[in-house]
Motif scaffolding. Structure first.
Motif, mmCIF file in Angstrom:
data_model
loop_
_atom_site.group_PDB
_atom_site.id
_atom_site.type_symbol
_atom_site.label_atom_id
_atom_site.label_comp_id
_atom_site.label_asym_id
_atom_site.label_seq_id
_atom_site.Cartn_x
_atom_site.Cartn_y
_atom_site.Cartn_z
ATOM 1 N N TYR B 32 47.852 40.994 0.698
ATOM 2 C CA TYR B 32 49.166 40.656 0.190
ATOM 3 C C TYR B 32 49.198 40.975 -1.306
ATOM 4 O O TYR B 32 48.162 41.096 -1.952
ATOM 5 N N GLN B 49 55.245 36.492 -3.881
ATOM 6 C CA GLN B 49 54.231 37.150 -3.058
ATOM 7 C C GLN B 49 54.908 37.898 -1.928
ATOM 8 O O GLN B 49 55.922 37.435 -1.393
ATOM 9 N N PRO B 93 45.119 36.594 1.735
ATOM 10 C CA PRO B 93 45.222 35.144 1.488
ATOM 11 C C PRO B 93 45.022 34.284 2.727
ATOM 12 O O PRO B 93 45.052 33.060 2.648
ATOM 13 N N ARG B 94 44.797 34.870 3.850
ATOM 14 C CA ARG B 94 44.749 34.071 5.068
ATOM 15 C C ARG B 94 43.441 33.314 5.189
ATOM 16 O O ARG B 94 42.474 33.613 4.523
ATOM 17 N N GLY B 97 42.594 30.615 1.891
ATOM 18 C CA GLY B 97 42.438 30.927 0.480
ATOM 19 C C GLY B 97 41.688 32.224 0.272
ATOM 20 O O GLY B 97 41.036 32.720 1.173
ATOM 21 N N PHE B 98 41.812 32.784 -0.896
ATOM 22 C CA PHE B 98 41.082 34.010 -1.173
ATOM 23 C C PHE B 98 40.753 34.096 -2.644
ATOM 24 O O PHE B 98 41.386 33.461 -3.469
ATOM 25 N N THR B 100 40.831 35.303 -6.139
ATOM 26 C CA THR B 100 41.887 35.940 -6.920
ATOM 27 C C THR B 100 41.262 36.678 -8.087
ATOM 28 O O THR B 100 40.547 36.082 -8.873
#
Lengths: 116, 112
Positions: B32, B49, B93-94, B97-98, B100
């Protein structure tokens, strides 16, 4: 609703001392992140908690840094012993990890750490 | 994670529309595109987003072409208070969380 809070807002310590930074995420947020920006550089990821578990700590610079999140609520980041290059602004962020905006991260105001 | 490229800085005047373009040639299928805004002495703040086409909220619009190799953040009628650094980030982001990764961002200066 309270946002992400960080304590202290500023910390000035001498090289070799220990400092502990605290982050209180938004209530109900399982994801908690630590970032830092050193002078003139970009914001760098340090680590990511999901509840009390470390999901990703690939950004931790070395073993002088220790992050904990006991009970899955607030988190602490300890630097021991502090070195001059640790000076910078440390940000904490939290996210729900689900919902209309995937992983919208809410950042705290940061803690400015100065190591003399 | 895909690397992003943005202009270092931009100037604008109050009331104008500002478009900031971000290149992310290596974007992955599940990535994303997210934009954050940061004021001095504050933490970054989520703006918008999107995954593809166009997304609009009360603050901005995000335009994403079909190939997704770039995106454009559009700020309508900027004011002096929109002076800030704007970051374009790309990631998946799934799953709760991811990581950043912030680049240098674009420093927008709005003049009266």
């Amino acid at each position: 609703e309270a946002g992400v809070t960080q304590f202290p807002s500023h910390s000035v310590i001498e090289k070799g001392q220990t400092v502990t930074l605290r982050c209180d995420p938004i209530s109900g947020h399982d994801n908690l992140y630590w970032y830092r920006r050193v002078m003139g550089k970009e914001i760098k990821f340090l680590l990511h908690f999901v509840k009390e578990s470390k999901q990703d700590e690939s950004g931790m610079p070395n073993n002088r840094f220790l992050a904990e999140r006991t009970g899955g609520t607030y988190s602490t980041l300890k630097v021991q012993p502090a070195e001059l290059e640790d000076s910078g602004v440390y940000f904490c962020a939290s996210s729900q990890g689900w919902g209309p905006s995937y992983n919208e991260q809410f950042f705290g105001p940061g803690t400015r750490l100065t190591v003399l | 994670l895909a690397k992003t490229t943005q202009p270092i800085s931009m100037d604008s005047y109050e009331g104008q529309e500002v478009n900031i373009t971000c290149s992310h040639n290596n974007i992955a299928t599940n990535d994303y595109i997210t934009w954050y805004q940061q004021f001095p002495s504050q933490g970054p703040r989520f703006i918008i987003q999107g995954y593809k086409t166009k997304v609009t909220n009360e603050v901005a619009s995000l335009f994403i072409p079909a190939d997704r190799k770039s995106s454009t953040l559009s700020l309508p009628r900027v004011s002096l208070s929109d002076t800030a650094v704007y970051y374009c980030l790309v990631g998946d982001p799934r799953g709760g969380g991811f990581k950043t990764i912030f680049g240098a961002g674009t420093r927008l200066f709005v003049k009266a």
